[in-house]
Design a protein around this motif. Structure first.
Motif, PDB file in Angstrom:
ATOM      1  N   TYR A  50     -12.914   2.696  -4.122  1.00 39.32           N
ATOM      2  CA  TYR A  50     -12.434   1.635  -5.020  1.00 39.32           C
ATOM      3  C   TYR A  50     -12.653   2.039  -6.482  1.00 39.32           C
ATOM      4  O   TYR A  50     -13.752   2.431  -6.880  1.00 39.32           O
ATOM      5  N   ASP A  51     -11.597   1.936  -7.274  1.00 40.01           N
ATOM      6  CA  ASP A  51     -11.668   2.228  -8.705  1.00 40.01           C
ATOM      7  C   ASP A  51     -12.259   1.011  -9.414  1.00 40.01           C
ATOM      8  O   ASP A  51     -11.654  -0.057  -9.461  1.00 40.01           O
ATOM      9  N   GLY A  54     -13.325   2.024 -15.169  1.00 39.83           N
ATOM     10  CA  GLY A  54     -14.173   2.602 -16.214  1.00 39.83           C
ATOM     11  C   GLY A  54     -15.561   2.974 -15.757  1.00 39.83           C
ATOM     12  O   GLY A  54     -16.272   3.689 -16.462  1.00 39.83           O
ATOM     13  N   GLY A  55     -15.965   2.515 -14.568  1.00 35.63           N
ATOM     14  CA  GLY A  55     -17.299   2.841 -14.074  1.00 35.63           C
ATOM     15  C   GLY A  55     -17.288   3.901 -13.000  1.00 35.63           C
ATOM     16  O   GLY A  55     -18.333   4.203 -12.419  1.00 35.63           O
ATOM     17  N   GLY A  56     -16.118   4.451 -12.720  1.00 37.12           N
ATOM     18  CA  GLY A  56     -15.998   5.468 -11.683  1.00 37.12           C
ATOM     19  C   GLY A  56     -15.524   4.881 -10.363  1.00 37.12           C
ATOM     20  O   GLY A  56     -15.257   3.681 -10.249  1.00 37.12           O
ATOM     21  N   ILE A  57     -15.426   5.742  -9.364  1.00 37.44           N
ATOM     22  CA  ILE A  57     -14.978   5.346  -8.021  1.00 37.44           C
ATOM     23  C   ILE A  57     -16.199   5.090  -7.152  1.00 37.44           C
ATOM     24  O   ILE A  57     -17.094   5.935  -7.049  1.00 37.44           O
ATOM     25  N   ALA A  61     -15.861  -1.028  -1.552  1.00 40.14           N
ATOM     26  CA  ALA A  61     -15.969  -2.346  -2.179  1.00 40.14           C
ATOM     27  C   ALA A  61     -15.600  -3.385  -1.133  1.00 40.14           C
ATOM     28  O   ALA A  61     -14.695  -3.156  -0.318  1.00 40.14           O
ATOM     29  N   THR A  62     -16.291  -4.511  -1.132  1.00 45.39           N
ATOM     30  CA  THR A  62     -16.027  -5.552  -0.137  1.00 45.39           C
ATOM     31  C   THR A  62     -16.012  -6.928  -0.803  1.00 45.39           C
ATOM     32  O   THR A  62     -16.618  -7.135  -1.853  1.00 45.39           O
ATOM     33  N   ARG A  63     -15.304  -7.837  -0.167  1.00 46.40           N
ATOM     34  CA  ARG A  63     -15.306  -9.244  -0.578  1.00 46.40           C
ATOM     35  C   ARG A  63     -14.756 -10.085   0.555  1.00 46.40           C
ATOM     36  O   ARG A  63     -13.824  -9.664   1.252  1.00 46.40           O
TER      37      ARG A  63
END
Length: 446
Positions: A50-51, A54-57, A61-63
């Motif tokens: 997940y991109d 600006g903080g990297g990959i 990522a989950t939700r």
């Protein structure tokens, strides 16, 4: 879109079959999906690589899906980020690999696409740690735990419980062992500006001898014995001692409210043994359990000493904010002592990695360049004795960019004079309003 993916109910066998030399790819395919499933997320609630903006990959990522918002489709507002490493990476606390991975996770959580994110996990299949994010603040929610087939299910179940019961509040204790550094004005005005910005805020006056916070707010008065009863009687809720502070902007027809727990003069009379006989170190922390789900911020104004009430206040915190004076070496050295000695004491008792120190800031008085250079010499001496303190004094300092940045709150006299009106300075003075808005943005608001 309904996802009927069966949930993993035990991670033991997956960990048993994970090779001791598992690469990042093996950890990613043979362990991470089952960990995420155990945490309760289905296949449509997970996005790999997940991109963060600006903080990297990040690896995953989950939700949770909403009725008309399937995370796999919208890819917006992740709730939990997971950063993986191979099993060769040393993730024991304070190792170089651990520090690099934690910093990587923090950058990801602060990405522009992750403003709604509230949790982060680092793991390599040998260690795992959970982090909490609140606005701009990221702090441990567990220690870094060595995982084995025997403890993996219990460990991840505890992590799942925390994630499933995310508290609303960030608890901040404002502390320095040195008096006269503006802890009370910091507490009041940060609470007031955050309330002005629409946050629900609770403030506790835990300096029972001076009681300056209580006396500096109109219609808030010390209440003899009430807080003592709330802290010592398990059947009395802290709600019983909460009082609303209300300020009305006549020109804007705007009412601002935040809640206050006034100081209890009776507790100022306690000798140390009486505190120890009537309360435990976790007493205040437990009494705030319900408040953490009602407020956005809880601020505790602690006394300038390391007696039991200050220990209660620091133990109860997620983070500790340390005001200092640029022209007072004692305040700088006492802040260093708190970071090196006092906070680790509470972390050892608490066993979840908190409270952590936020970087210091200079509170009040105008700073000339020569004065700033003198302060930096004092700080350099402190750092010469302990390099681990660098991020608490110069948080943006790196070898690549030598930015000796310490946030500065100027014109203390303007702010302090507002106390005579028993109104927070941010409601009476435009400059103070902007100063504390900047302070809130510097530390808390993303």
């Amino acid at each position: 879109m309904k996802d009927n993916t069966p949930r993993v109910t035990s991670l033991k066998s997956y960990l048993q079959h994970l090779p001791q030399d598992a690469s990042h790819a093996i950890v990613s395919t043979n362990f991470a999906p089952y960990l995420i499933s155990y945490l309760g997320f289905s296949t449509t609630e997970i996005i790999p690589q997940y991109d963060t903006g600006g903080g990297g990959i990040t690896d995953f990522a989950t939700r949770r899906n909403l009725e008309n918002d399937i995370f796999l489709q919208t890819k917006s507002n992740p709730f939990l980020l997971i950063e993986l490493k191979d099993r060769y990476t040393n993730l024991t606390e304070n190792s170089p690999g651990y520090k690099a991975t934690v910093n990587q996770l923090k950058r990801q959580l602060l990405g522009t696409k992750c403003k709604a994110a509230q949790w982060g996990i680092i793991t390599n299949g040998s260690h795992i740690q959970l982090f909490r994010k609140h606005g701009k603040i990221i702090f441990p929610a567990t220690t870094c735990i060595a995982i084995t087939p025997e403890n993996i299910d219990e460990t991840v179940a505890r992590i799942k419980t925390k994630i499933d019961n995310t508290p609303k509040a960030l608890t901040v204790t404002v502390y320095n062992n040195k008096g006269g550094v503006g802890k009370t004005t910091t507490t009041i005005n940060l609470a007031a500006i955050l309330a002005f910005l629409g946050k629900k805020v609770l403030v506790l006056d835990f300096d029972f001898n001076q009681r300056d916070l209580t006396s500096s707010l109109l219609n808030i008065n010390p209440e003899d014995g009430l807080l003592e009863k709330a802290l010592t009687d398990r059947n009395i809720d802290l709600k019983s001692v909460i009082r609303p502070y209300i300020y009305i902007f006549q020109t804007k027809k705007l009412k601002i409210t935040f809640d206050v727990v006034p100081a209890d003069p009776k507790m100022a009379e306690y000798p140390e043994f009486q505190y120890n006989s009537q309360m435990k170190i976790f007493t205040l922390h437990r009494k705030l359990d319900l408040a953490r789900y009602e407020y956005d911020y809880i601020f505790i104004d602690a006394a300038p000493n390391w007696r039991f009430p200050s220990q209660l206040a620091v133990y109860a915190a997620d983070v500790v904010l340390l005001p200092t004076k640029h022209n007072n070496s004692f305040s700088l050295n006492n802040a260093a002592t708190a970071i090196k000695e006092f906070l680790p004491q509470m972390q050892n008792f608490k066993k979840d990695g908190t409270p952590i120190a936020l970087p210091i800031f200079f509170n009040g008085e105008k700073i000339t360049q020569p004065q700033l250079q003198l302060a930096q010499k004092e700080i350099d001496q402190i750092l010469e004795n302990d390099k681990n303190l660098v991020p608490y004094f110069y948080p943006r300092y790196t070898n690549a960019k030598k930015d000796l940045h310490i946030h500065h709150l100027p014109e203390y006299a303007i702010i302090a004079s507002a106390a005579f009106a028993r109104v927070p300075a941010v409601y009476k003075n435009r400059s103070a309003h902007e100063y504390y808005k900047d302070l809130a943005k510097e530390y808390f608001l993303q």
